[in-house]
Scaffold this motif. Structure first.
Motif, PDB file in Angstrom:
ATOM      1  N   ALA A 115      20.707  22.298 -12.030  1.00 51.92           N
ATOM      2  CA  ALA A 115      22.100  22.652 -11.732  1.00 51.92           C
ATOM      3  C   ALA A 115      22.972  22.590 -12.982  1.00 51.92           C
ATOM      4  O   ALA A 115      23.958  23.319 -13.091  1.00 51.92           O
ATOM      5  CB  ALA A 115      22.652  21.717 -10.665  1.00 51.92           C
ATOM      6  N   PHE A 116      22.612  21.737 -13.923  1.00 49.42           N
ATOM      7  CA  PHE A 116      23.348  21.633 -15.185  1.00 49.42           C
ATOM      8  C   PHE A 116      22.396  21.068 -16.231  1.00 49.42           C
ATOM      9  O   PHE A 116      21.276  20.618 -15.913  1.00 49.42           O
ATOM     10  CB  PHE A 116      24.582  20.739 -15.029  1.00 49.42           C
ATOM     11  CG  PHE A 116      24.305  19.430 -14.329  1.00 49.42           C
ATOM     12  CD1 PHE A 116      23.810  18.332 -15.026  1.00 49.42           C
ATOM     13  CD2 PHE A 116      24.530  19.305 -12.969  1.00 49.42           C
ATOM     14  CE1 PHE A 116      23.551  17.141 -14.382  1.00 49.42           C
ATOM     15  CE2 PHE A 116      24.284  18.105 -12.316  1.00 49.42           C
ATOM     16  CZ  PHE A 116      23.797  17.023 -13.023  1.00 49.42           C
ATOM     17  N   SER A 119      19.661  18.152 -15.886  1.00 52.24           N
ATOM     18  CA  SER A 119      19.324  17.910 -14.478  1.00 52.24           C
ATOM     19  C   SER A 119      17.861  18.273 -14.249  1.00 52.24           C
ATOM     20  O   SER A 119      17.507  19.426 -14.009  1.00 52.24           O
ATOM     21  CB  SER A 119      20.233  18.762 -13.573  1.00 52.24           C
ATOM     22  OG  SER A 119      19.876  18.607 -12.228  1.00 52.24           O
ATOM     23  N   SER A 120      16.985  17.274 -14.311  1.00 54.87           N
ATOM     24  CA  SER A 120      15.546  17.516 -14.236  1.00 54.87           C
ATOM     25  C   SER A 120      14.967  17.323 -12.839  1.00 54.87           C
ATOM     26  O   SER A 120      13.785  17.571 -12.613  1.00 54.87           O
ATOM     27  CB  SER A 120      14.817  16.597 -15.228  1.00 54.87           C
ATOM     28  OG  SER A 120      15.107  15.237 -14.940  1.00 54.87           O
ATOM     29  N   CYS A 121      15.781  16.845 -11.908  1.00 54.45           N
ATOM     30  CA  CYS A 121      15.296  16.628 -10.548  1.00 54.45           C
ATOM     31  C   CYS A 121      16.465  16.637  -9.576  1.00 54.45           C
ATOM     32  O   CYS A 121      17.633  16.531  -9.974  1.00 54.45           O
ATOM     33  CB  CYS A 121      14.521  15.312 -10.441  1.00 54.45           C
ATOM     34  SG  CYS A 121      15.508  13.857 -10.847  1.00 54.45           S
ATOM     35  N   ASP A 122      16.156  16.751  -8.293  1.00 53.22           N
ATOM     36  CA  ASP A 122      17.199  16.690  -7.272  1.00 53.22           C
ATOM     37  C   ASP A 122      17.748  15.268  -7.187  1.00 53.22           C
ATOM     38  O   ASP A 122      17.013  14.291  -7.327  1.00 53.22           O
ATOM     39  CB  ASP A 122      16.652  17.086  -5.901  1.00 53.22           C
ATOM     40  CG  ASP A 122      16.340  18.579  -5.816  1.00 53.22           C
ATOM     41  OD1 ASP A 122      16.495  19.281  -6.833  1.00 53.22           O
ATOM     42  OD2 ASP A 122      15.943  19.034  -4.735  1.00 53.22           O
ATOM     43  N   THR A 123      19.050  15.151  -6.957  1.00 57.87           N
ATOM     44  CA  THR A 123      19.668  13.840  -6.786  1.00 57.87           C
ATOM     45  C   THR A 123      20.453  13.816  -5.464  1.00 57.87           C
ATOM     46  O   THR A 123      20.941  14.841  -5.001  1.00 57.87           O
ATOM     47  CB  THR A 123      20.627  13.506  -7.935  1.00 57.87           C
ATOM     48  OG1 THR A 123      21.694  14.462  -7.966  1.00 57.87           O
ATOM     49  CG2 THR A 123      19.903  13.518  -9.264  1.00 57.87           C
ATOM     50  N   ASN A 158      31.397  19.965   8.714  1.00 59.24           N
ATOM     51  CA  ASN A 158      30.451  18.867   8.940  1.00 59.24           C
ATOM     52  C   ASN A 158      29.125  19.116   8.226  1.00 59.24           C
ATOM     53  O   ASN A 158      28.054  18.768   8.730  1.00 59.24           O
ATOM     54  CB  ASN A 158      30.213  18.631  10.436  1.00 59.24           C
ATOM     55  CG  ASN A 158      31.424  18.051  11.132  1.00 59.24           C
ATOM     56  OD1 ASN A 158      32.085  17.163  10.599  1.00 59.24           O
ATOM     57  ND2 ASN A 158      31.737  18.562  12.300  1.00 59.24           N
ATOM     58  N   SER A 159      29.216  19.745   7.072  1.00 60.81           N
ATOM     59  CA  SER A 159      28.029  19.979   6.242  1.00 60.81           C
ATOM     60  C   SER A 159      28.482  20.157   4.799  1.00 60.81           C
ATOM     61  O   SER A 159      29.661  20.383   4.530  1.00 60.81           O
ATOM     62  CB  SER A 159      27.256  21.207   6.716  1.00 60.81           C
ATOM     63  OG  SER A 159      28.022  22.387   6.541  1.00 60.81           O
ATOM     64  N   PHE A 160      27.533  20.036   3.868  1.00 56.47           N
ATOM     65  CA  PHE A 160      27.860  20.169   2.451  1.00 56.47           C
ATOM     66  C   PHE A 160      26.688  20.782   1.706  1.00 56.47           C
ATOM     67  O   PHE A 160      25.569  20.869   2.227  1.00 56.47           O
ATOM     68  CB  PHE A 160      28.197  18.795   1.850  1.00 56.47           C
ATOM     69  CG  PHE A 160      27.053  17.818   1.891  1.00 56.47           C
ATOM     70  CD1 PHE A 160      26.181  17.676   0.808  1.00 56.47           C
ATOM     71  CD2 PHE A 160      26.816  17.035   3.021  1.00 56.47           C
ATOM     72  CE1 PHE A 160      25.119  16.792   0.854  1.00 56.47           C
ATOM     73  CE2 PHE A 160      25.764  16.138   3.067  1.00 56.47           C
ATOM     74  CZ  PHE A 160      24.914  16.017   1.990  1.00 56.47           C
ATOM     75  N   ARG A 161      26.958  21.220   0.494  1.00 57.06           N
ATOM     76  CA  ARG A 161      25.909  21.736  -0.390  1.00 57.06           C
ATOM     77  C   ARG A 161      25.855  20.879  -1.636  1.00 57.06           C
ATOM     78  O   ARG A 161      26.884  20.460  -2.162  1.00 57.06           O
ATOM     79  CB  ARG A 161      26.201  23.183  -0.792  1.00 57.06           C
ATOM     80  CG  ARG A 161      26.121  24.195   0.330  1.00 57.06           C
ATOM     81  CD  ARG A 161      26.426  25.575  -0.208  1.00 57.06           C
ATOM     82  NE  ARG A 161      26.458  26.584   0.832  1.00 57.06           N
ATOM     83  CZ  ARG A 161      26.761  27.875   0.629  1.00 57.06           C
ATOM     84  NH1 ARG A 161      27.052  28.278  -0.613  1.00 57.06           N
ATOM     85  NH2 ARG A 161      26.771  28.718   1.630  1.00 57.06           N
ATOM     86  N   LYS A 162      24.647  20.649  -2.120  1.00 55.97           N
ATOM     87  CA  LYS A 162      24.507  19.958  -3.393  1.00 55.97           C
ATOM     88  C   LYS A 162      24.981  20.878  -4.512  1.00 55.97           C
ATOM     89  O   LYS A 162      24.991  22.101  -4.371  1.00 55.97           O
ATOM     90  CB  LYS A 162      23.051  19.564  -3.632  1.00 55.97           C
ATOM     91  CG  LYS A 162      22.533  18.503  -2.678  1.00 55.97           C
ATOM     92  CD  LYS A 162      21.139  18.055  -3.084  1.00 55.97           C
ATOM     93  CE  LYS A 162      20.639  16.927  -2.190  1.00 55.97           C
ATOM     94  NZ  LYS A 162      19.340  16.397  -2.637  1.00 55.97           N
ATOM     95  N   VAL A 163      25.372  20.298  -5.634  1.00 56.15           N
ATOM     96  CA  VAL A 163      25.777  21.078  -6.794  1.00 56.15           C
ATOM     97  C   VAL A 163      24.597  21.935  -7.247  1.00 56.15           C
ATOM     98  O   VAL A 163      23.504  21.415  -7.492  1.00 56.15           O
ATOM     99  CB  VAL A 163      26.239  20.164  -7.948  1.00 56.15           C
ATOM    100  CG1 VAL A 163      26.564  20.993  -9.187  1.00 56.15           C
ATOM    101  CG2 VAL A 163      27.439  19.340  -7.522  1.00 56.15           C
TER     102      VAL A 163
END
Length: 283
Positions: A115-116, A119-123, A158-163
């Motif tokens: 994502a930036f 950023s080597s893995c999902d957080t 009531n939901s979100f998206r990761k960066v």
């Protein structure tokens, strides 16, 4: 409140703990028909406060707590979480003012790999970590306008998206917000979004300062002393009740901890209680 004479020591302890009560000492118990026990006097402001805490416990609607710094917003957020049947669920909190605004989005929503730069893995963000527990956002007034809009979107959907992500992740956490700022004034000054104010203030709980909650002072003082394996003498309690507590619960906790350090025995005495302002007075 009426007690027979044999409870005189207990009467003195209660009188110093709760100076707003009227105690009467009798040589013997009055006949049933002559009993005239007075009730514990609690102000309307404090009754409203405790009622709304109870309402928050029995529902999962968003809660906004307002009150002076140190008045116990964090403490009450945990009470709402624990007594809502969520004791075994996670409780996450964040002070908005302590987070770098550039990191706020990833802190709340997490990010996907790539994502930036770096950023080597999902957080995971706090919304995902909280799961079906509670998420407490303190000092919500410090949230920047761009993030206010994104938070509003999460509360609406009531939901979100990761960066950097495209997948909608359900938001199931109980939301609790707090501030010591005047959000209504900030709305008028265009510093806080009106739609977000409506979404976070479904139930507003105004927490009175400690000086207006004298019935809580003794209980909190004993709790803080008990954490240090100490107790309080009637004289120490009387001295605590003589103070105005501009720093509210935070000041009370500091005062008790300081007294526990200087106390030689297991019970805090009058001379062990030193208020913050006295530490800076000139000799």
């Amino acid at each position: 409140m009426v007690f027979p004479g044999k409870y005189s020591e207990r009467i003195f302890e209660l009188q110093t703990s709760f100076p707003q009560l009227n105690f009467k000492r009798l040589s013997k118990i009055l006949p049933e028909k002559k009993k005239n026990y007075s009730s514990f006097t609690i102000s309307k402001k404090n009754r409203d406060y405790t009622l709304k805490i109870s309402q928050a416990i029995h529902t999962k609607i968003p809660v906004l707590m307002i009150g002076e710094s140190g008045s116990g917003k964090n403490h009450n957020a945990r009470i709402i979480h624990n007594k809502s049947g969520m004791l075994k669920s996670d409780f996450f909190e964040i002070n908005i003012n302590e987070i770098n605004p550039n990191l706020m989005e990833t802190t709340l929503f997490g990010s996907v790999r790539g994502a930036f730069t770096g950023s080597s893995c999902d957080t995971k963000g706090l919304f995902e970590c909280a799961g079906k527990g509670s998420l407490f956002l303190d000092e919500i007034s410090y949230l920047k306008k761009e993030m206010q809009a994104k938070l509003l979107g999460v509360l609406d959907k009531n939901s979100f998206r990761k960066v950097g992500g495209t997948k909608e992740i359900p938001s199931t956490a109980r939301m609790i917000f707090a501030t010591d700022s005047n959000l209504q004034l900030m709305v008028k000054e265009k510093k806080f979004m009106l739609p977000l104010f409506y979404r976070i203030s479904v139930l507003i709980i105004k927490i009175p300062p400690l000086r207006e909650r004298r019935e809580d002072l003794s209980r909190l003082a004993f709790d803080f002393a008990r954490e240090q394996k100490k107790s309080l003498s009637p004289g120490a309690l009387k001295r605590l009740h003589s103070h105005h507590w501009p720093g509210n619960i935070r000041e009370l906790k500091n005062c008790i901890q300081r007294a526990c350090i200087s106390c030689c025995g297991n019970t805090l005495q009058t001379e062990d209680i030193v208020f913050d302002h006295e530490l800076f007075e000139n000799d």
